[in-house]
Design a protein around this motif. Sequence first.
Motif, PDB file in Angstrom:
ATOM      1  N   ASP A   1      43.442  38.252  38.465  1.00  0.00           N
ATOM      2  CA  ASP A   1      44.676  38.749  39.072  1.00  0.00           C
ATOM      3  C   ASP A   1      45.903  38.072  38.455  1.00  0.00           C
ATOM      4  OD1 ASP A   1      46.012  40.434  41.012  1.00  0.00           O
ATOM      5  OD2 ASP A   1      46.395  38.612  42.178  1.00  0.00           O
TER       6      ASP A   1
ATOM      7  N   ASN B   1      48.123  41.022  37.048  1.00  0.00           N
ATOM      8  CA  ASN B   1      49.105  41.383  38.070  1.00  0.00           C
ATOM      9  C   ASN B   1      50.484  40.952  37.572  1.00  0.00           C
ATOM     10  OD1 ASN B   1      50.921  41.210  40.259  1.00  0.00           O
ATOM     11  ND2 ASN B   1      49.275  40.859  41.719  1.00  0.00           N
TER      12      ASN B   1
ATOM     13  N   GLU C   1      53.392  40.442  38.792  1.00  0.00           N
ATOM     14  CA  GLU C   1      54.123  39.411  39.544  1.00  0.00           C
ATOM     15  C   GLU C   1      53.621  38.011  39.220  1.00  0.00           C
ATOM     16  OE1 GLU C   1      54.177  40.257  43.721  1.00  0.00           O
ATOM     17  OE2 GLU C   1      54.884  42.303  43.386  1.00  0.00           O
ATOM     18  N   LYS C   2      52.321  37.888  38.991  1.00  0.00           N
ATOM     19  CA  LYS C   2      51.730  36.580  38.677  1.00  0.00           C
ATOM     20  C   LYS C   2      51.737  36.301  37.183  1.00  0.00           C
ATOM     21  CE  LYS C   2      48.929  36.664  42.822  1.00  0.00           C
ATOM     22  NZ  LYS C   2      47.588  36.760  43.383  1.00  0.00           N
ATOM     23  N   SER C   3      51.434  37.319  36.378  1.00  0.00           N
ATOM     24  CA  SER C   3      51.380  37.090  34.928  1.00  0.00           C
ATOM     25  C   SER C   3      52.756  36.769  34.360  1.00  0.00           C
ATOM     26  CB  SER C   3      50.757  38.284  34.205  1.00  0.00           C
ATOM     27  OG  SER C   3      51.587  39.424  34.278  1.00  0.00           O
TER      28      SER C   3
END
Length: 149
Positions: free
Chosen positions: A18, A22, A24-26
């Motif tokens: 994730d 994802n 937002e996180k990557s």
Amino acid sequence: MKLEYVFYIDTKPEQVWDVLVNPEKSFKAFMGGVIQSTYQVGDDIQFVGPGVDGDETVHIYGKLLQYEPNRILSYTDHPGPSHYAEHAQMESRVTLSLELVGACTKLHLINDQWTEDNPLFSKTEQYWWMILSNIKTIAETGRSLDLGF
């Protein structure tokens, strides 16, 4: 020439995956870049984020070689066109694999198949430690590291 790293992360492969895919996180893990891809083997993959060409600056591009969710991501790696005029001749291969070990995830990264005299090798060697440490921290805590960027 080959760069190789192994990190053990105190969470399941799904949580680490994730962080990789994802946006937002990557965005945090890859210091301001997100993956854009259809995730179909043979198709294009890009890491895009703020830079000299605006918010959609291509920092890395290539072709997707392997994609198995929660297990493996492999692609050819070229620097973005705004970074080097000879970007098309500068290539390497990146393979990220995830494996459940006990209750942890083993993240194994190999960055190999470098074109001869590729000036990015030494720079990349420095940045992978930061990126992988950031992936580990985000997956375990939800927070990214303050690396001063």
